[in-house]
Design an enzyme around this catalytic site. Structure first.
Site, PDB file in Angstrom:
ATOM      1  N   ASN A   7       0.875  -1.170   0.000  1.00  0.00           N
ATOM      2  CA  ASN A   7       0.000   0.000   0.000  1.00  0.00           C
ATOM      3  C   ASN A   7       0.915   1.224   0.000  1.00  0.00           C
ATOM      4  O   ASN A   7       1.490   1.581   1.026  1.00  0.00           O
ATOM      5  CB  ASN A   7      -0.878  -0.030   1.253  1.00  0.00           C
ATOM      6  CG  ASN A   7      -1.838   1.134   1.306  1.00  0.00           C
ATOM      7  OD1 ASN A   7      -1.791   2.048   0.465  1.00  0.00           O
ATOM      8  ND2 ASN A   7      -2.712   1.133   2.295  1.00  0.00           N
ATOM      9  N   ARG A  91      -2.542  -2.096  -3.496  1.00  0.00           N
ATOM     10  CA  ARG A  91      -3.769  -1.343  -3.241  1.00  0.00           C
ATOM     11  C   ARG A  91      -3.742  -0.099  -4.121  1.00  0.00           C
ATOM     12  O   ARG A  91      -2.823   0.728  -4.024  1.00  0.00           O
ATOM     13  CB  ARG A  91      -3.837  -0.937  -1.772  1.00  0.00           C
ATOM     14  CG  ARG A  91      -5.075  -0.139  -1.500  1.00  0.00           C
ATOM     15  CD  ARG A  91      -4.993   0.592  -0.202  1.00  0.00           C
ATOM     16  NE  ARG A  91      -6.247   1.298   0.018  1.00  0.00           N
ATOM     17  CZ  ARG A  91      -6.399   2.251   0.910  1.00  0.00           C
ATOM     18  NH1 ARG A  91      -5.395   2.590   1.679  1.00  0.00           N
ATOM     19  NH2 ARG A  91      -7.545   2.867   1.041  1.00  0.00           N
ATOM     20  N   HIS A 180     -12.750   2.703   0.105  1.00  0.00           N
ATOM     21  CA  HIS A 180     -12.743   1.648   1.132  1.00  0.00           C
ATOM     22  C   HIS A 180     -13.442   0.388   0.635  1.00  0.00           C
ATOM     23  O   HIS A 180     -13.941  -0.423   1.420  1.00  0.00           O
ATOM     24  CB  HIS A 180     -13.488   2.070   2.425  1.00  0.00           C
ATOM     25  CG  HIS A 180     -12.865   3.203   3.174  1.00  0.00           C
ATOM     26  ND1 HIS A 180     -13.603   4.212   3.744  1.00  0.00           N
ATOM     27  CD2 HIS A 180     -11.575   3.491   3.461  1.00  0.00           C
ATOM     28  CE1 HIS A 180     -12.800   5.070   4.349  1.00  0.00           C
ATOM     29  NE2 HIS A 180     -11.549   4.643   4.183  1.00  0.00           N
ATOM     30  N   ARG A 241     -11.494  15.356   7.697  1.00  0.00           N
ATOM     31  CA  ARG A 241     -12.278  15.767   6.517  1.00  0.00           C
ATOM     32  C   ARG A 241     -13.697  16.148   6.920  1.00  0.00           C
ATOM     33  O   ARG A 241     -14.298  15.495   7.771  1.00  0.00           O
ATOM     34  CB  ARG A 241     -12.348  14.623   5.496  1.00  0.00           C
ATOM     35  CG  ARG A 241     -11.032  14.312   4.860  1.00  0.00           C
ATOM     36  CD  ARG A 241     -11.195  13.214   3.795  1.00  0.00           C
ATOM     37  NE  ARG A 241      -9.968  12.462   3.702  1.00  0.00           N
ATOM     38  CZ  ARG A 241      -9.902  11.137   3.624  1.00  0.00           C
ATOM     39  NH1 ARG A 241     -11.007  10.409   3.588  1.00  0.00           N
ATOM     40  NH2 ARG A 241      -8.744  10.542   3.545  1.00  0.00           N
ATOM     41  N   GLU A 385      -8.085  -5.393   5.269  1.00  0.00           N
ATOM     42  CA  GLU A 385      -7.940  -5.057   3.854  1.00  0.00           C
ATOM     43  C   GLU A 385      -6.757  -5.799   3.222  1.00  0.00           C
ATOM     44  O   GLU A 385      -6.831  -6.199   2.072  1.00  0.00           O
ATOM     45  CB  GLU A 385      -7.773  -3.535   3.708  1.00  0.00           C
ATOM     46  CG  GLU A 385      -9.088  -2.815   3.981  1.00  0.00           C
ATOM     47  CD  GLU A 385      -8.927  -1.319   4.202  1.00  0.00           C
ATOM     48  OE1 GLU A 385      -8.523  -0.937   5.311  1.00  0.00           O
ATOM     49  OE2 GLU A 385      -9.201  -0.557   3.282  1.00  0.00           O
TER      50      GLU A 385
END
Ligand code: ADP
Length: 398
Positions: A7, A91, A180, A241, A385
């Site tokens: 990743n 990823r 996601h 965010r 993940e």
């Protein structure tokens, strides 16, 4: 087969080496401050302590080299040589409309990922650097791209279109994509397994609540809606965010503070969310909980606004699917915060959701937290993940 999961961010690279037979993590770690002074590599072989080494990494290729060196190290390595790595799973944040599933990487795929750079200028170029660095160090090893957006490609048009001139979608593919996806897919499958039902017969809502946070509606195993949009800025209030807001705020703040659109966007991405709401106290829910427990407004208001937004999305997705059988909490906050789970579920009593507080007070493990009498099963499902990426990679190259 041993699958290396990568990743890659602009200055960091997270990795895990996973055995696809046992699905165990053989080693994992992180390279930080790539291309910046004060680089650091962390390496943790299975069952042993973390090893941290300060070492400058001028570029990502150097970082990949160091990862491989750690994996084959005589003393702490977990494989004898590079040849034992059967595949690499990458990823990739944005696959646009081009990728509805994981895919084996070739020149054409790299070009198609490059074409999505516009949609994720902070992430995709870094992901591509990761691919190229691995190709340089491991030529001939098959590589797979696993996209954060792919799972959401089943969303119907009515869910992914924005209410703006259709031309923007036609010309520039301005639409909702969602992120996601690997987590939403993994968790919804686990939810069906825990419920002992076929996922095809279930309506599931997954609340992925981490630093970045999103909710998705999964009907019959397919995503029908999700809260993030063209970018990961839309939807829930997150760590830093803003999530959903009136777009006129952009102009208003730009005028009041004499800032450019880029500057305001930076505030919406990096200085907003629970961090902004808590007056800069923290984006970490552990700090917010402490603040709330001290009786301060800062932590309380941020947590309440966060959980309220989650509950609103859950309500919206019950309507989107015309029902719900399972609601799952996952990621850092979802897995570890009984308070946030309670604040969300307090809104769901109308449809017979009741929470077993003993179960809810457990942390970080797969567990049903609704009472037996609850019509809808509420669960905590730790996401994974990396394992999901390793599985998809193995499935494509075996
Ligand atoms: P990401 O992958 O998006 O960076 P994670 O899913 O790892 O985020 O979530 C990280 C967040 O999880 C932390 O910022 C913190 O808010 C929250 N978190 C972690 N542990 C706990 C805990 N014990 N209690 C409450 N919140 C926690």
């Amino acid at each position: 087969m041993k699958v290396l999961v990568i990743n890659c961010g602009s200055s960091s690279l997270k990795y895990q080496l996973i055995d696809s037979d046992s699905e165990g993590v053989l080693a994992k770690g992180l390279c930080e401050r790539i291309g910046i002074d004060g680089g650091m590599i962390t390496y943790q072989p299975e069952g042993k302590e973390k090893i941290k080494k300060q070492v400058d990494m001028p570029d990502h290729t150097e970082a990949v080299k160091l990862v491989i060196d750690s994996l084959i190290d005589k003393e702490n390595g977990v494989i004898a040589s590079l040849d034992e790595i059967g595949a690499v799973g990458h990823r990739i944040v944005h696959g646009g409309e081009k990728f509805a599933s994981a895919t084996v990487i070739n020149d054409e795929v790299i070009k198609a990922i490059e074409e999505c750079n516009d949609l994720a200028p902070l992430h995709n170029p870094a992901n591509l650097i990761g691919i190229r660095s691995c190709q340089a160090i491991m030529p001939g090893v098959p590589m797979v791209a696993v996209f954060d957006t792919a799972f959401h490609q089943t969303m119907p048009e009515k869910a992914y279109l924005y209410g703006i001139p259709y031309e923007y979608y036609q010309k520039y593919k301005v639409r909702r994509y969602g992120f996601h996806g690997t987590s939403h897919s993994y968790v919804s499958k686990r939810c069906a397994a825990v419920a002992g039902k076929d996922i095809k017969d279930m309506k599931i809502i997954v609340c992925h609540l981490g630093n970045g946070a999103s909710v998705s509606a999964v009907a019959g195993g397919k995503c029908v809606d999700t809260s993030m949009g063209l970018t990961p800025l839309e939807g829930l209030i997150m760590g830093t965010r803003s999530g959903d807001l009136d777009p006129a705020i952009l102009q208003f703040i730009a005028n009041k503070y004499n800032k450019s659109i880029d500057e305001v966007m930076n505030i919406l991405n990096k200085e907003s969310g629970v961090f902004g709401l808590s007056e800069g106290l923290s984006s970490d829910f552990r700090d917010l909980e402490d603040s709330k427990n001290r009786g301060e407004d800062k932590g309380r208001r941020a947590m309440e606004a966060f959980a309220y937004r989650v509950a609103k999305y859950v309500g919206a997705y019950i309507a989107a699917m015309n029902g719900v059988d399972g609601i799952c909490f996952t990621a850092g906050v979802g897995e570890n915060s009984p308070i946030v789970r309670n604040l969300v579920c307090d809104h769901l009593g109308f449809m017979g959701v009741s929470i077993d507080q003993d179960a809810n007070n457990q942390r970080g493990k797969e567990i049903v937290i609704s009472e037996k009498s609850s019509r809808v099963k509420v669960m905590v499902i730790p996401t994974n993940e990396e394992l999901a990426i390793a599985r998809e990679t193995y499935a494509l190259v075996k």
